[in-house]
Design a protein around this motif. Sequence first.
Motif: not given
Length: 306
Positions: A76-96
Amino acid sequence: MRNILVGTCSWTDRALVGSGWYPAGRRDAEGRLRYYAERFGVVEVDASYYALPGARNSRLWVERTPAGFVFDVKAFSLLTGHPTRDAAMPRGLRADHRDPAVLDEVWALFRAGIEPLREAGRLGSVLFQFPPWLRPGPRAEAFLAECAARTAGWPVAVEFRHPAWWTEERYEETCALLARHGMAAVAVDMAQTLPSSVPPVTPVTAPRLSVVRFHGRSPAWGTGSKEDRFRHEYREEELAEWVPRVRGLADRAEQVHVLFNNCCADAAVRAAGTMARLLGRDAAAPPAAPRSAPAPAPSPGPAPAP
């Protein structure tokens, strides 16, 4: 050589589905995967880069493919340091990616999503495709160490997009770093005329696995639309250049995955079919049985180009 598997970097790509490669009656979700798995022994799950994979889908993939067929799952993009859309995040988490609590939950969900593949022995690898701004250095090495700790026991493959990782001066150090973490290096084929071009080196840094990804040779790599970046029809002579390299990898690794990412219409599946033919008929089929994996060892050095 039964330890070489050839496939593509998606079986659900919209351009492939629209190309007519899947015959009538085999165009639903189940039919597509079964049809693909009758022809190739490995596929990369590209969708997991854009959205976290789900355990239900993983179980269905196992049920719809023959024994020995394996899935290389893109992290998943967040785990590799790529930009990630908040819409792709589960359970209302922010892509931080800087928030440890967010990372802990995303890692847990990713692990749960691919667990049915791992339990069934069908997880070929987890691919970490790092962004082009990840340069060699202490911060990158710390990031890699964290990924290694989070993925302990998984088959992991790493593709660096910054060419500095594979310069002649840095080559052995990069091999040793990946070997220390038990991570397989990904070799790439791409245009060699760009500042961002990664050289076609073929290191083996984990004896269990080696991966080669063919991105096409478009001069628009890194710019333009997806179609511009990946539009390339591999000629047979271009693929033949890689045959001795792939066979050399197979001599040093227990399994080699050769994956085509030139996903425009049916270009990738046609190139994969040609490569399988060049390597021998068995290259497209799942292996009879996996072999045990010894402890990781560093690469002896770059393989010579043919």
